[in-house]
Design a protein around this motif. Structure first.
Motif, PDB file in Angstrom:
ATOM      1  N   ASP A  52       0.870  -1.220  -0.116  1.00 37.78           N
ATOM      2  CA  ASP A  52      -0.395   0.628  -0.110  1.00 37.78           C
ATOM      3  C   ASP A  52       0.553   1.243   0.190  1.00 37.78           C
ATOM      4  OD1 ASP A  52      -1.394   2.167   1.771  1.00 37.78           O
ATOM      5  OD2 ASP A  52      -2.735   0.496   2.052  1.00 37.78           O
ATOM      6  N   PRO A  53       0.795   2.249  -0.790  1.00 36.61           N
ATOM      7  CA  PRO A  53       1.347   3.803  -0.991  1.00 36.61           C
ATOM      8  C   PRO A  53       1.546   4.330   0.873  1.00 36.61           C
ATOM      9  CG  PRO A  53      -0.336   3.487  -2.097  1.00 36.61           C
ATOM     10  CD  PRO A  53      -0.148   2.208  -1.841  1.00 36.61           C
ATOM     11  N   VAL A  54       0.170   4.177   1.358  1.00 36.94           N
ATOM     12  CA  VAL A  54       0.769   4.617   2.821  1.00 36.94           C
ATOM     13  C   VAL A  54       1.410   3.941   3.407  1.00 36.94           C
ATOM     14  CG1 VAL A  54      -0.459   5.329   5.000  1.00 36.94           C
ATOM     15  CG2 VAL A  54      -2.049   5.247   2.347  1.00 36.94           C
ATOM     16  N   VAL A  55       1.871   2.104   3.108  1.00 34.33           N
ATOM     17  CA  VAL A  55       2.135   2.306   4.231  1.00 34.33           C
ATOM     18  C   VAL A  55       3.847   2.119   3.272  1.00 34.33           C
ATOM     19  CG1 VAL A  55       3.281  -1.152   4.274  1.00 34.33           C
ATOM     20  CG2 VAL A  55       0.844  -0.265   4.528  1.00 34.33           C
ATOM     21  N   PHE A  56       3.988   1.825   2.359  1.00 34.51           N
ATOM     22  CA  PHE A  56       5.522   3.100   1.810  1.00 34.51           C
ATOM     23  C   PHE A  56       6.031   3.908   2.458  1.00 34.51           C
ATOM     24  CE2 PHE A  56       7.984   4.578  -1.575  1.00 34.51           C
ATOM     25  CZ  PHE A  56       9.614   3.762  -1.441  1.00 34.51           C
ATOM     26  N   ARG A  57       5.078   4.798   2.111  1.00 38.05           N
ATOM     27  CA  ARG A  57       5.088   6.639   2.850  1.00 38.05           C
ATOM     28  C   ARG A  57       5.841   5.542   4.160  1.00 38.05           C
ATOM     29  NH1 ARG A  57       8.483  10.441   2.138  1.00 38.05           N
ATOM     30  NH2 ARG A  57       6.904  12.561   2.807  1.00 38.05           N
ATOM     31  N   LEU A  58       5.241   5.286   5.529  1.00 31.18           N
ATOM     32  CA  LEU A  58       6.308   5.137   6.542  1.00 31.18           C
ATOM     33  C   LEU A  58       6.576   5.076   6.240  1.00 31.18           C
ATOM     34  CD1 LEU A  58       1.976   3.858   7.827  1.00 31.18           C
ATOM     35  CD2 LEU A  58       3.306   5.847   8.353  1.00 31.18           C
ATOM     36  N   LEU A  59       7.688   3.699   5.602  1.00 34.30           N
ATOM     37  CA  LEU A  59       8.603   2.803   6.301  1.00 34.30           C
ATOM     38  C   LEU A  59       9.378   3.946   5.898  1.00 34.30           C
ATOM     39  CD1 LEU A  59       7.626  -0.487   4.460  1.00 34.30           C
ATOM     40  CD2 LEU A  59       8.329   0.124   6.224  1.00 34.30           C
ATOM     41  N   THR A  60       9.069   4.697   4.872  1.00 35.51           N
ATOM     42  CA  THR A  60      10.351   5.570   4.476  1.00 35.51           C
ATOM     43  C   THR A  60      10.946   7.065   5.473  1.00 35.51           C
ATOM     44  OG1 THR A  60       8.916   7.577   3.056  1.00 35.51           O
ATOM     45  CG2 THR A  60      10.113   5.905   1.498  1.00 35.51           C
TER      46      THR A  60
END
Length: 123
Positions: free
Chosen positions: A97-105
């Protein structure tokens, strides 16, 4: 994550897995053994910021944010690792999910900043 399709790597006590500042092209899952994670502080003194054991994933920050290695990883004993290539890692990230990816970054950036602070405070 099944590791059946991933390579394995064995390193001996005292061997460096990667160095701070190097490009990151792999992450690793520690299957057995122990690694010391160090960061260069003032006067080029190595500061231990973590010790990792079986079950830990290391080297992932460089794959998440495409920055150089934030620290050096050295085996404290014979260690077996599962190697996750950048390609395999990024394939998995693309399906996230793009939101999860953003959180990871964001988490990777915060962890890099925190490691810098810890290294400076312990000098």
């Amino acid at each position: 994550m099944s590791d059946e399709s991933f390579d394995r790597l064995r390193i001996g006590m005292g061997d460096r897995l990667f160095r701070e500042g190097e490009p990151g092209d792999r992450a690793y899952i520690v299957q057995s053994g122990t690694l010391k994670i160090t960061k260069t502080g003032d006067n080029d003194i190595q500061k231990t910021i973590a010790t990792v054991k079986a079950g830990a994933i290391i080297g992932e920050m460089a794959l998440i944010d495409d920055q150089p290695r934030a620290a050096t990883a050295t085996a404290l004993e014979d260690t077996m690792l599962t190697v996750i290539s950048a390609k395999a890692f990024k394939t998995r990230l693309k399906s996230t999910d793009p939101v999860v990816f953003r959180l990871l970054t964001i988490f990777a950036k915060r962890l890099r900043n925190q490691n810098e602070i810890i290294t400076k405070l312990s000098s």
